[in-house]
Design a protein around this motif. Sequence first.
Motif, PDB file in Angstrom:
ATOM      1  N   ASN A  69      11.906  -5.128   1.785  1.00 23.09           N
ATOM      2  CA  ASN A  69      10.878  -5.801   0.987  1.00 23.09           C
ATOM      3  C   ASN A  69       9.574  -5.022   1.107  1.00 23.09           C
ATOM      4  O   ASN A  69       9.016  -4.905   2.200  1.00 23.09           O
ATOM      5  CB  ASN A  69      10.678  -7.240   1.475  1.00 23.09           C
TER       6      ASN A  69
ATOM      7  N   THR B 256       8.968  -4.972   5.158  1.00 27.52           N
ATOM      8  CA  THR B 256       9.791  -5.713   6.110  1.00 27.52           C
ATOM      9  C   THR B 256      11.261  -5.521   5.763  1.00 27.52           C
ATOM     10  O   THR B 256      11.623  -5.195   4.633  1.00 27.52           O
ATOM     11  CB  THR B 256       9.461  -7.217   6.080  1.00 27.52           C
TER      12      THR B 256
ATOM     13  N   ASN C 241      -0.975  -6.358  -7.089  1.00 27.15           N
ATOM     14  CA  ASN C 241       0.082  -6.296  -6.080  1.00 27.15           C
ATOM     15  C   ASN C 241       1.441  -6.363  -6.765  1.00 27.15           C
ATOM     16  O   ASN C 241       1.705  -7.277  -7.563  1.00 27.15           O
ATOM     17  CB  ASN C 241      -0.048  -7.441  -5.072  1.00 27.15           C
TER      18      ASN C 241
ATOM     19  N   THR D 269       5.667  -4.340  -0.644  1.00 29.23           N
ATOM     20  CA  THR D 269       4.600  -4.748  -1.567  1.00 29.23           C
ATOM     21  C   THR D 269       3.598  -3.611  -1.673  1.00 29.23           C
ATOM     22  O   THR D 269       3.097  -3.116  -0.662  1.00 29.23           O
ATOM     23  CB  THR D 269       3.892  -6.022  -1.070  1.00 29.23           C
TER      24      THR D 269
ATOM     25  N   THR E 281       1.152  -2.317   1.562  1.00 24.27           N
ATOM     26  CA  THR E 281       0.547  -3.413   2.321  1.00 24.27           C
ATOM     27  C   THR E 281       1.582  -4.271   3.031  1.00 24.27           C
ATOM     28  O   THR E 281       1.230  -5.033   3.930  1.00 24.27           O
ATOM     29  CB  THR E 281      -0.279  -4.310   1.386  1.00 24.27           C
ATOM     30  N   HIS E 282       2.831  -4.147   2.645  1.00 25.57           N
ATOM     31  CA  HIS E 282       3.867  -5.009   3.236  1.00 25.57           C
ATOM     32  C   HIS E 282       5.184  -4.263   3.221  1.00 25.57           C
ATOM     33  O   HIS E 282       5.602  -3.745   2.180  1.00 25.57           O
ATOM     34  CB  HIS E 282       3.968  -6.318   2.434  1.00 25.57           C
TER      35      HIS E 282
ATOM     36  N   PRO F 194       5.389  -6.519  -5.847  1.00 24.80           N
ATOM     37  CA  PRO F 194       6.460  -6.618  -4.841  1.00 24.80           C
ATOM     38  C   PRO F 194       7.756  -6.000  -5.377  1.00 24.80           C
ATOM     39  O   PRO F 194       8.107  -6.161  -6.545  1.00 24.80           O
ATOM     40  CB  PRO F 194       6.606  -8.128  -4.633  1.00 24.80           C
TER      41      PRO F 194
END
Length: 277
Positions: free
Chosen positions: A94, A179, A74, A96, A176-177, A76
């Motif tokens: 942000n 925001t 992962n 990831t 996966t992320h 970020p």
Amino acid sequence: MAKLFESIGKLGLALAIGGSVVNSALFNVDAGHQAVIFDRFRGVQEAVVGEGTHFIIPWVQKPIMFDCRSRPRNVPVITGKQRSFPPTDLQNVNITLRILFRPVSTQLPRIFTSIGEDYDERVLPSITTEVLKAVVARFDACELITQRELVSRQVSEDLTERASTFGLILDDVSLTHLTFGKEFTEAVEMKQVAQQEAERARFVVEKAEQLKQAAIISAEGDSQAALLIANSLMEAGDGLVELRKLEAAEDIALQLSRARNVTYLPSGQGTLLQLPQ
């Protein structure tokens, strides 16, 4: 007797030394791994050693093991993005990224020589940040949300091409992320509320317009009906009035026939309940 024990001792020492030499000349490569041989005199060998037990020259050659199975990582990344509506300052995003990677077996000697055993620590964070910032720059903030699948596919294609130059294979790349900051999230919510209010106001206006049209049509119908009745009266004289009397009498008779306290219907003009002539 003493010479016999001394001979046995020397033999045991020789066997121990020989066993140690043989043991140091063997090494095992586990399943899913491959090895690169470093020779003190000739450097890193081009041949890659596969799974199983192999021989090396003790104190001259050394095996370096590499895990060639797909491994997850992962990464970020925080990058700036222009907003698509006021205020127009930069907004932090942000992201990831989850990556399944493995090295190309035939390029392990080059990877070890140019990058090192910790190639994933040195390569993946830097190229992931580079590719993500380049791809994110092509979309505005709202498109990153509404076109997430397109963004993920573009990142996967660019990152796979970039990683291949370092001898890495990416089996899977996915976002996966994703925001945004608190201010931008609130701005998005406010924009959505404003759009919903605008839709509701438009519906109210359209409904009022429909009611207005219905009222106009109804008034035009009443006016036309009144005009037709007036014309009929002028043309027919008392005939229309007599017709309306008969219709009224028929309706009264029907109502009286259904009443409980009425057992007969009066005859003559009384049926019209003394309607004016």
